[in-house]
Design a protein around this motif. Structure first.
Motif, PDB file in Angstrom:
ATOM      1  N   TYR A   1      29.536  11.352 -40.307  1.00  0.00           N
ATOM      2  CA  TYR A   1      28.764  10.598 -39.190  1.00  0.00           C
ATOM      3  C   TYR A   1      28.371   9.116 -39.887  1.00  0.00           C
ATOM      4  O   TYR A   1      28.288   9.162 -41.037  1.00  0.00           O
ATOM      5  CB  TYR A   1      27.555  11.223 -38.636  1.00  0.00           C
ATOM      6  N   ILE A   2      28.203   8.206 -38.936  1.00  0.00           N
ATOM      7  CA  ILE A   2      27.866   7.133 -39.333  1.00  0.00           C
ATOM      8  C   ILE A   2      26.825   6.287 -38.346  1.00  0.00           C
ATOM      9  O   ILE A   2      27.195   6.409 -36.813  1.00  0.00           O
ATOM     10  CB  ILE A   2      29.149   5.999 -39.469  1.00  0.00           C
ATOM     11  N   GLY A   3      25.789   5.856 -38.767  1.00  0.00           N
ATOM     12  CA  GLY A   3      24.748   5.393 -37.810  1.00  0.00           C
ATOM     13  C   GLY A   3      24.759   3.949 -37.850  1.00  0.00           C
ATOM     14  O   GLY A   3      24.489   3.025 -38.695  1.00  0.00           O
ATOM     15  N   ILE A   4      25.293   3.337 -36.688  1.00  0.00           N
ATOM     16  CA  ILE A   4      25.042   1.883 -36.483  1.00  0.00           C
ATOM     17  C   ILE A   4      23.926   1.187 -35.986  1.00  0.00           C
ATOM     18  O   ILE A   4      23.195   1.712 -35.110  1.00  0.00           O
ATOM     19  CB  ILE A   4      26.101   1.455 -35.421  1.00  0.00           C
ATOM     20  N   THR A   5      23.489   0.236 -36.809  1.00  0.00           N
ATOM     21  CA  THR A   5      22.089  -0.241 -36.596  1.00  0.00           C
ATOM     22  C   THR A   5      22.176  -1.859 -36.846  1.00  0.00           C
ATOM     23  O   THR A   5      21.900  -2.352 -37.969  1.00  0.00           O
ATOM     24  CB  THR A   5      20.997   0.256 -37.558  1.00  0.00           C
ATOM     25  N   ASP A   6      22.724  -2.657 -35.767  1.00  0.00           N
ATOM     26  CA  ASP A   6      22.692  -4.028 -35.872  1.00  0.00           C
ATOM     27  C   ASP A   6      21.192  -4.513 -35.761  1.00  0.00           C
ATOM     28  O   ASP A   6      20.449  -3.666 -35.332  1.00  0.00           O
ATOM     29  CB  ASP A   6      23.875  -4.490 -34.942  1.00  0.00           C
ATOM     30  N   HIS A   7      20.946  -5.705 -36.024  1.00  0.00           N
ATOM     31  CA  HIS A   7      19.624  -6.367 -35.781  1.00  0.00           C
ATOM     32  C   HIS A   7      19.323  -6.350 -34.371  1.00  0.00           C
ATOM     33  O   HIS A   7      20.076  -6.496 -33.328  1.00  0.00           O
ATOM     34  CB  HIS A   7      19.733  -7.824 -36.649  1.00  0.00           C
ATOM     35  N   SER A   8      17.765  -6.398 -34.043  1.00  0.00           N
ATOM     36  CA  SER A   8      17.401  -6.515 -33.015  1.00  0.00           C
ATOM     37  C   SER A   8      17.300  -8.183 -32.423  1.00  0.00           C
ATOM     38  O   SER A   8      17.232  -8.819 -33.182  1.00  0.00           O
ATOM     39  CB  SER A   8      15.903  -5.638 -32.688  1.00  0.00           C
ATOM     40  N   LYS A   9      16.730  -8.198 -31.102  1.00  0.00           N
ATOM     41  CA  LYS A   9      16.655  -9.333 -30.636  1.00  0.00           C
ATOM     42  C   LYS A   9      15.935 -10.595 -31.285  1.00  0.00           C
ATOM     43  O   LYS A   9      16.199 -11.697 -31.386  1.00  0.00           O
ATOM     44  CB  LYS A   9      16.632  -9.543 -29.202  1.00  0.00           C
ATOM     45  N   SER A  10      14.731  -9.905 -32.174  1.00  0.00           N
ATOM     46  CA  SER A  10      13.843 -10.892 -32.619  1.00  0.00           C
ATOM     47  C   SER A  10      14.436 -11.635 -33.972  1.00  0.00           C
ATOM     48  O   SER A  10      14.129 -12.610 -34.310  1.00  0.00           O
ATOM     49  CB  SER A  10      12.441 -10.323 -33.060  1.00  0.00           C
TER      50      SER A  10
ATOM     51  N   HIS B   1      22.200   2.956 -41.266  1.00  0.00           N
ATOM     52  CA  HIS B   1      21.929   1.337 -41.621  1.00  0.00           C
ATOM     53  C   HIS B   1      23.370   0.723 -41.921  1.00  0.00           C
ATOM     54  O   HIS B   1      23.369   0.361 -43.169  1.00  0.00           O
ATOM     55  CB  HIS B   1      21.085   1.505 -42.887  1.00  0.00           C
ATOM     56  N   VAL B   2      23.895   0.418 -40.756  1.00  0.00           N
ATOM     57  CA  VAL B   2      25.119  -0.065 -40.927  1.00  0.00           C
ATOM     58  C   VAL B   2      25.200  -1.312 -40.085  1.00  0.00           C
ATOM     59  O   VAL B   2      25.107  -1.137 -38.761  1.00  0.00           O
ATOM     60  CB  VAL B   2      26.453   0.866 -40.744  1.00  0.00           C
TER      61      VAL B   2
END
Length: 568
Positions: A366-375, A340-341
């Motif tokens: 490790y790092i999990g990249i989670t940008d916002h989705s299109k909605s 959640h980055v």
């Protein structure tokens, strides 16, 4: 009726009309009428009863009728209806210095923000920068204004009070008159919201320590000062108590002033059953004190293993301590990686590489990249072509850095029916998906519960993000059955996030223990929108500890290969 009340109501009507975007001439008419009434020499009640108010310059026929109704009946239906038509939080926003009705209307219309708390969170996530008439400087000023308003609230976020307490404790320790000191109260127990700061110190010269305490440069007011206790209000608006005891009394006082009240009551009851009197001054067998040099010894004398402060809520910790079954609570050093980055691909402040580099420096694997989705268009949600471009950059970073793995994730909006953004050909490319609600908060309980459960049923959902949608002191949780959703997460083998943002701290610690008992794994996530936000994990650790979590219960204590295996 007091003339000032009438003036205030007229001015507020003007403001409310501006918030609604009404014709500016209409608002101005009420402002002008307020000024006219304010400087009026004649008695306004007499003018109304004699029907002469309509002849006063600046008072038109419509406003004359409204003032007359207000004076003759004690209320104004137009005003009440107008107030009811506007979210209450918008009016509260007017208290923020530099934030006028026009800007508030833009914020509400464009971002659907209706409370100061939502506004603060939007500033932190850089959502105001692109609004017409705003920008980075305006956003910064609004955030500063919000901090000013928050000084005068009765409750405070943990992070705000804790940061103040740490500085104050350091000041006390540096006086050379404190033998030892500790932050106590709900802060020590890691409560997400606190009313005040409690600090305990031991000293051989309590008077001198008190004198120095009330001389602290961060003080706004001195409430009280005695020989062993002083109370102040800090410039931040947080009330703070310092209690000073003899050093031999310190362990007993620390336990007592850490609380909670319910835990202390249960502990005193246990002591009484053993023929021992327990209070903030000691443990007593008859008139003789049972000497203890630490809290650990106090628990030991009462036949208990040491109970960490976070667990002291009388929620089974005493019974578990008696049986030697307290959990070995998770610590910050157990966390091996982050999920959640956000980056500049959506609403983050730092680039993808900057976030990865910062995580490396913090020692994560490790790092999990989670940008916002299109909605999440308001947060720069990623279109399909953006995702593919980000994947290429992640691949390049994984080739560049051998000591950290960057995982491809997305924070997908949960749509009203429980479905997620993107078609399957995109979804299957992600290493993991965090599913979160960001809109349509006012659904009824049944529909919201089904919405969340449907998202958990989706085979691509790996983590349920900030499950309740709450913003502490700003926005309540949406209405849903938390137990049904947790049960569904267990049924479908999904992870629940502990969102570490100090503005969220969601999942609530009161439900974490239940999730653990259901066999659910949790993920302690920073929800970071900048480099500094990566460090917010420590706040999630405190909440996890309150929820009785051990390292084995948290997915990001696993090494990267085990995480990838779990996601598959």
């Amino acid at each position: 009726m007091d003339k000032k009340v009438i003036v205030d109501i007229l001015n507020e009507i003007g403001l409310l009309l501006e918030l609604k975007g009404e014709n500016p001439f209409k608002s101005r008419a009420y402002y002008n009428a307020a000024r006219t009434i304010e400087v009026l020499d004649e008695d306004i009640e007499a003018l109304v009863k004699e029907d002469r108010l309509k002849y006063v310059k600046g008072i038109g026929e419509a406003i004359n009728k409204k003032i007359s109704e207000l004076i003759l009946t004690g209320k104004l239906v137009y005003y009440e209806n107008l107030k009811a038509s506007i979210p209450e939080g918008l009016v509260e926003m007017l208290k923020v210095p530099g934030l006028g009705p026009k800007k508030i209307k833009i914020i509400y219309d464009k971002l659907n923000i209706s409370t100061i708390g939502e506004l603060e969170y939007a500033c932190i996530e850089n959502r105001l920068i692109e609004l017409p008439g705003f920008g980075e400087k305006t956003q910064k000023k609004i955030l500063e204004g919000i901090q000013f308003v928050k000084q005068f609230r009765g409750q405070h976020l943990f992070v705000e009070a804790y940061n103040e307490a740490v500085k104050l404790k350091a000041y006390i320790d540096n006086t050379n008159f404190a033998i030892r000191s500790e932050i106590a109260g709900s802060l020590r127990r890691k409560k997400e919201i606190v009313k005040d700061i409690d600090i305990l110190a031991s000293s051989n010269n309590s008077q001198k320590l008190m004198d120095l305490f009330v001389s602290y440069e961060g003080i706004r007011d001195i409430i009280a000062k005695g020989d062993t206790k002083a109370s102040i209000t800090l410039k931040s608006g947080i009330n703070t108590d310092l209690r000073v005891v003899e050093d031999e009394e310190f362990p007993y006082a620390l336990h007592h002033f850490t609380g909670s009240k319910e835990h202390n009551t249960a502990m005193r009851h246990r002591a009484k059953q053993m023929g021992i009197k327990m209070n903030e001054y000691g443990l007593f067998f008859g008139e003789e004190i049972i000497k203890c040099k630490s809290e650990e010894e106090i628990f030991n004398k009462l036949g208990l293993s040491y109970i960490p402060p976070e667990l002291r809520e009388n929620m089974g910790e005493i019974e578990a301590a008696e049986k030697g079954k307290l959990p070995v609570l998770i610590e910050e050093r157990d966390i091996k990686g982050l999920f959640h980055v956000h980056t500049t691909y959506s609403d983050g402040s730092n680039t993808l590489e900057e976030m990865v580099e910062a995580a490396r420096k913090l020692g994560y694997e490790y790092i999990g990249i989670t940008d916002h989705s299109k909605s999440a268009f308001y947060a720069g949600g990623l279109k399909e072509e953006d995702i593919l471009r980000q994947f290429e950059e992640i691949d390049a970073l994984n080739n560049k850095y051998r000591d950290i793995v960057t995982l491809k994730g997305i924070e997908s909006d949960i749509l009203p029916d429980g479905s997620l953004d993107y078609e399957e050909d995109i979804m299957k490319k992600f290493d993991f998906v965090i599913a979160s609600v960001h809109s349509n908060f006012r659904m009824n309980k049944k529909d919201m519960t089904n919405r969340l459960i449907n998202a958990l049923k989706n085979k691509y959902t790996k983590i349920m993000g900030h499950i309740s949608g709450r913003l502490l002191l700003s926005r309540d949780s949406y209405d849903f059955d938390i137990y049904e959703v947790i049960n569904a997460a267990a049924d479908y083998n999904k992870i629940i996030e502990i969102n570490s943002s100090p503005y969220r701290l969601d999942l609530d610690w009161r439900y974490i223990k239940y999730a653990k008992e259901k066999g659910i794994k949790l993920a302690i996530c920073p929800d970071a929108h900048n480099i500094e936000g990566l460090k917010d994990v420590k706040y999630g650790i405190g909440i996890a500890r309150k929820g009785w979590l051990e390292a084995k219960d948290v997915i990001n204590t696993y090494n990267v290969m085990d995480v990838i295996k779990f996601f598959r």
